[in-house]
Design a protein around this motif. Structure first.
Motif, mmCIF file in Angstrom:
data_model
loop_
_atom_site.group_PDB
_atom_site.id
_atom_site.type_symbol
_atom_site.label_atom_id
_atom_site.label_comp_id
_atom_site.label_asym_id
_atom_site.label_seq_id
_atom_site.Cartn_x
_atom_site.Cartn_y
_atom_site.Cartn_z
ATOM 1 N N ARG A 121 12.554 -3.040 4.705
ATOM 2 C CA ARG A 121 12.027 -3.773 5.864
ATOM 3 C C ARG A 121 11.234 -5.019 5.495
ATOM 4 N N GLN A 122 11.693 -5.718 4.446
ATOM 5 C CA GLN A 122 11.104 -7.024 4.188
ATOM 6 C C GLN A 122 11.283 -7.882 5.435
ATOM 7 N N PRO A 123 10.344 -8.790 5.709
ATOM 8 C CA PRO A 123 10.479 -9.646 6.889
ATOM 9 C C PRO A 123 11.829 -10.349 6.905
ATOM 10 N N ASP A 128 10.878 -0.882 16.828
ATOM 11 C CA ASP A 128 9.852 -1.420 15.918
ATOM 12 C C ASP A 128 10.152 -2.818 15.388
ATOM 13 N N VAL A 129 10.907 -3.619 16.143
ATOM 14 C CA VAL A 129 11.175 -5.007 15.764
ATOM 15 C C VAL A 129 10.192 -5.916 16.491
ATOM 16 N N TRP A 130 9.520 -6.767 15.718
ATOM 17 C CA TRP A 130 8.502 -7.664 16.275
ATOM 18 C C TRP A 130 8.761 -9.098 15.822
ATOM 19 N N PHE A 131 8.826 -10.018 16.786
ATOM 20 C CA PHE A 131 8.920 -11.442 16.491
ATOM 21 C C PHE A 131 7.507 -11.965 16.222
ATOM 22 N N VAL A 132 7.297 -12.602 15.079
ATOM 23 C CA VAL A 132 5.954 -13.052 14.713
ATOM 24 C C VAL A 132 5.993 -14.444 14.097
ATOM 25 N N THR A 133 4.843 -15.116 14.145
ATOM 26 C CA THR A 133 4.662 -16.337 13.376
ATOM 27 C C THR A 133 4.309 -15.945 11.943
ATOM 28 N N ASN A 134 4.361 -16.893 11.041
ATOM 29 C CA ASN A 134 3.975 -16.601 9.663
ATOM 30 C C ASN A 134 2.510 -16.186 9.571
ATOM 31 N N ASN A 145 -4.012 -6.354 6.245
ATOM 32 C CA ASN A 145 -4.460 -5.037 6.720
ATOM 33 C C ASN A 145 -3.277 -4.330 7.380
ATOM 34 N N PRO A 146 -2.334 -3.849 6.587
ATOM 35 C CA PRO A 146 -1.103 -3.275 7.153
ATOM 36 C C PRO A 146 -1.354 -1.984 7.916
ATOM 37 N N VAL A 147 -0.708 -1.872 9.056
ATOM 38 C CA VAL A 147 -0.791 -0.666 9.882
ATOM 39 C C VAL A 147 0.623 -0.240 10.244
ATOM 40 N N PRO A 148 0.834 1.027 10.576
ATOM 41 C CA PRO A 148 2.157 1.467 11.012
ATOM 42 C C PRO A 148 2.592 0.735 12.279
ATOM 43 N N ALA A 149 3.891 0.707 12.507
ATOM 44 C CA ALA A 149 4.429 0.048 13.703
ATOM 45 C C ALA A 149 3.814 0.623 14.971
ATOM 46 N N SER A 150 3.480 1.898 14.952
ATOM 47 C CA SER A 150 2.907 2.551 16.136
ATOM 48 C C SER A 150 1.536 2.005 16.505
ATOM 49 N N GLN A 151 0.872 1.285 15.564
ATOM 50 C CA GLN A 151 -0.461 0.749 15.824
ATOM 51 C C GLN A 151 -0.469 -0.770 15.978
ATOM 52 N N LEU A 152 0.685 -1.403 15.843
ATOM 53 C CA LEU A 152 0.712 -2.861 15.808
ATOM 54 C C LEU A 152 0.286 -3.488 17.135
ATOM 55 N N ALA A 153 0.690 -2.918 18.246
ATOM 56 C CA ALA A 153 0.372 -3.503 19.552
ATOM 57 C C ALA A 153 -1.124 -3.591 19.793
ATOM 58 N N ALA A 154 -1.893 -2.732 19.137
ATOM 59 C CA ALA A 154 -3.339 -2.702 19.349
ATOM 60 C C ALA A 154 -4.081 -3.754 18.527
ATOM 61 N N GLN A 155 -3.396 -4.424 17.619
ATOM 62 C CA GLN A 155 -4.044 -5.423 16.771
ATOM 63 C C GLN A 155 -4.299 -6.702 17.559
ATOM 64 N N ASP A 156 -5.490 -7.274 17.403
ATOM 65 C CA ASP A 156 -5.865 -8.460 18.175
ATOM 66 C C ASP A 156 -4.886 -9.607 17.986
ATOM 67 N N TYR A 157 -4.389 -9.790 16.756
ATOM 68 C CA TYR A 157 -3.519 -10.932 16.483
ATOM 69 C C TYR A 157 -2.139 -10.806 17.132
ATOM 70 N N LYS A 177 0.809 -1.224 0.000
ATOM 71 C CA LYS A 177 0.000 0.000 0.000
ATOM 72 C C LYS A 177 0.841 1.274 0.000
ATOM 73 N N GLY A 178 2.059 1.188 -0.521
ATOM 74 C CA GLY A 178 2.896 2.367 -0.641
ATOM 75 C C GLY A 178 3.374 2.938 0.681
ATOM 76 N N MET A 179 3.378 2.129 1.727
ATOM 77 C CA MET A 179 3.784 2.621 3.042
ATOM 78 C C MET A 179 5.272 2.962 3.066
ATOM 79 N N ASP A 180 5.618 3.972 3.843
ATOM 80 C CA ASP A 180 7.008 4.365 4.039
ATOM 81 C C ASP A 180 7.693 3.289 4.875
ATOM 82 N N PRO A 181 8.777 2.693 4.375
ATOM 83 C CA PRO A 181 9.454 1.639 5.147
ATOM 84 C C PRO A 181 9.808 2.057 6.575
ATOM 85 N N LYS A 182 10.092 3.303 6.783
ATOM 86 C CA LYS A 182 10.479 3.759 8.121
ATOM 87 C C LYS A 182 9.326 3.683 9.120
#
Length: 470
Positions: free
Chosen positions: A264-266, A295-301, A310-322, A50-55
Motif C-alpha cells: 500500500r505504498q501511496p 480505505d482509499v483516500w485522496f490526499v495532498t502531499n 504519526n501513522p494511524v490505521p485507516a479506521s482512525q484516519l477520518a478523525a485526524q484534523d488534517y 512502524k511495522g504496520m500491517d498493510p491491510k
C-alpha cells in the motif's frame, strides 16, 4: 513540462552496465534504524511505517499537477476532481507544483483557498535550478497570491532534473519535502527522509552522491508500468499519452492493485494539465473505480506527510484534523480567493488586473511596477503603502482566508470565528450547511472546500480570459 517513459529492461541494463543494480535496495538496507529514529528520520522502505500491517493502513492516492496555474489549466484540474469524495465526505484535493511564469496569481490563490496544496516548481521552469529560481518562486507567490511561506513546503524540479545542490537549497530554505525522483517496482518506497541520501533514481548516480539532509522528506513518484514483464514500459508522468483510453485505464487499475494488494505504498497520478486532452472521462472512471475500494483516500502531499509523522490505521484516519474539511465562513465578500457570499463568483470586482508582456494576471494584493523576476521577485507596488488604494499584505497574525487587503482588516480575531464543515454538503454544493465555531482562528483547517468551489474556480479561470501558452 516533461513526461518520462522508458523500458524497465533498458533501466535494468543501464544499472547493470554502471554497476548500480541493487543500489536502491542496498541503500535502504544500510539505513540504521537505531540511528535513524522515527519520526524525525525515516529509512527508505517498501513497507508501511512502524511495522504496520498493510491491510490496516489507508491506501493513499495523490493527484499532482505541474506548471502554470492559469485560465487554460484550472478547468482541466477541476474537471478531474469535482466528482470524487473521501470516505469522510470531504472533497478530493490535489497538489499543484506551480511556476510563476504564465501563471495568474489570483488563480494560484483561489486554488489554495479551495483547500488544495500549492508547491514550488521554480519561477521560469528551469531544470536543475539555481537557488534564485526556487526562492524567487515562493517569494512571488507569497507576495501576490497571499499564501504563507509555511504552507508552501514542497518542491518538484522541472523536467525532473535535479542534483545534489537542489537538496542543499531545499534544506537551506527549510522546505518540508521534495518530489522529483521516480520509483519503479524494484524501489517502490514509502516517503522517507534524506538523512542517509537518495534511494531512488540510482541509475543517474544520485545515490552515490554524499547527500545527507536530515528531516527533508522525499516523496517518490511511483511510475506506471504497462505490464509486469521485464520489458515493461515505465511511465513517470502523463500516462494518457502512451496508449488508448482502454489501454491506459487497464494499466492504471493493474498498477493500483499492485499497491493496494501489496504494501500500500501511496499511489499517484502525475499530470501536466495541458496534456490531459480528451482523457478526462478515462481518468474520472478510474478515480471512481479506485474510490470504491475500501480505505482509499485522496490526499495532498502535505496530508500524506502528516500521516507519515504519526501513522494511524485507516479506521482512525477520518478523525485526524488534517483530513477534516472546515472552511472559513467569512460572510462578506473580501479579496481572499473564495466565493464568500456564495454568489457564484470569486472576489467579484475586487481583483486588480496587471498587464505585462508575458501576459496579464490578477491579484488581491496590488500590481507591481514590473514583472516579478529572479533578481526581484517582489517589485514595488504601483500603489505604495500610505497611498489611497494600497492593498495591504496578509500579516503574520491573520490567516489569508480572513484577511481583507482592501480594508486592511482581519475578520477573525477570536476563537469564536465560524467555519463550515463541507463534508456534510452534497457534491452539487447546493445543500445548506450550518456554520459553527471551531478551531484556532489563525490556524484554520482548510483541508476542504465544497465541491461547488471547484466549479466556481473553473468559471473564474475561464472568465479571466488569459491566453498564455506553456
Amino acid at each position: 513540462m516533461r513526461f518520462t517513459t522508458f523500458s524497465l529492461a533498458a533501466a535494468t541494463a543501464l544499472l547493470l552496465s554502471s554497476g548500480l543494480l541493487g543500489s536502491d535496495a542496498a541503500l535502504a538496507s544500510t539505513c540504521d534504524t537505531t540511528k535513524c529514529v522515527f519520526p524525525a528520520c525515516v529509512c527508505p522502505s517498501e513497507k508501511p511505517p512502524k511495522g504496520m500491517d498493510p491491510k490496516t493502513v489507508p491506501q493513499f492516492f495523490t493527484l499532482t499537477f505541474d506548471d502554470a496555474i492559469q485560465a487554460a489549466t484550472v478547468p482541466v484540474a477541476a474537471a478531474l476532481m469535482s466528482q470524487q469524495r473521501n470516505p469522510n465526505g470531504c472533497p478530493m484535493k490535489a497538489t499543484w507544483f506551480a511556476q510563476t511564469l504564465y501563471s495568474d496569481y489570483a488563480l494560484i490563490q483561489q486554488w489554495y483557498a479551495a483547500g488544495n496544496e500549492v508547491a514550488d516548481h521554480t519561477m521560469n521552469h528551469i531544470g536543475t535550478p539555481p537557488a534564485e529560481e526556487i526562492i524567487g518562486n515562493r517569494k512571488a507567490i507569497n507576495a501576490f497570491s497571499g499564501i504563507p511561506f509555511a504552507k508552501m513546503t514542497g518542491f518538484r524540479a522541472p523536467f525532473l532534473n535535479y542534483s545534489k545542490s537542489t537538496f542543499d537549497i531545499l534544506a537551506q530554505e527549510k522546505f518540508q519535502y521534495d518530489s522529483s525522483v521516480n520509483a519503479i517496482p524494484t524501489d517502490a518506497y514509502w516517503p522517507y527522509t534524506l538523512d542517509n541520501g537518495v534511494a531512488n533514481d540510482c541509475w543517474n548516480g544520485i545515490c552515490a552522491q554524499p547527500i545527507s539532509v536530515p528531516g527533508l522528506w522525499e516523496i517518490p513518484m511511483h511510475a506506471i508500468t504497462d505490464s509486469d514483464l521485464p520489458t515493461a514500459k515505465v511511465i513517470s508522468m502523463d500516462p494518457q499519452l502512451e496508449g488508448t483510453s482502454d489501454q491506459v485505464g487497464t494499466w492504471l487499475k493493474n498498477n493500483f492493485n499492485r499497491h493496494y494488494n501489496g504494501n500500500r505504498q501511496p499511489f499517484g497520478i502525475y499530470l501536466h494539465p495541458v496534456h490531459v486532452g480528451t482523457s478526462t472521462a478515462m481518468f474520472n472512471d478510474f478515480f471512481k473505480w479506485a474510490a470504491a475500494q475500501p480505505d482509499v483516500w485522496f490526499v495532498t502531499n502535505q496530508q500524506l506527510l502528516e500521516w507519515m509523522k504519526n501513522p494511524v490505521p485507516a479506521s482512525q484516519l477520518a478523525a485526524q484534523d488534517y483530513m477534516k474539511c472546515n472552511v472559513a465562513a467569512v460572510g462578506k465578500e473580501i479579496c481572499n480567493g473564495m466565493d464568500d457570499t456564495k454568489a457564484g463568483a470569486i472576489d467579484s470586482k475586487l481583483l486588480e488586473a496587471c498587464n505585462f508582456p508575458t501576459g496579464p494576471w490578477s491579484t488581491c494584493y496590488g500590481c507591481p511596477k514590473t514583472i516579478p523576476t529572479t533578481a526581484d521577485p517582489v517589485p514595488e507596488r504601483v500603489v505604495a503603502a500610505g497611498q489611497a488604494g494600497y492593498r495591504t499584505p496578509v500579516p503574520a497574525n491573520c490567516a489569508m482566508e480572513w484577511w481583507d487587503p482592501v480594508a486592511a482588516q482581519c475578520l477573525c480575531t477570536s476563537a469564536n470565528c465560524t467555519f463550515t464543515d463541507v463534508s456534510q454538503i452534497k457534491p452539487t454544493g447546493t445543500s445548506p450547511s450550518t456554520a459553527s465555531p471551531t478551531g484556532n482562528p489563525n490556524k484554520p483547517n482548510n483541508a476542504g472546500q465544497l465541491t461547488g468551489s471547484l466549479a466556481t474556480l473553473a468559471v473564474a479561470a475561464v472568465a479571466a480570459g488569459i491566453a498564455q501558452l506553456l
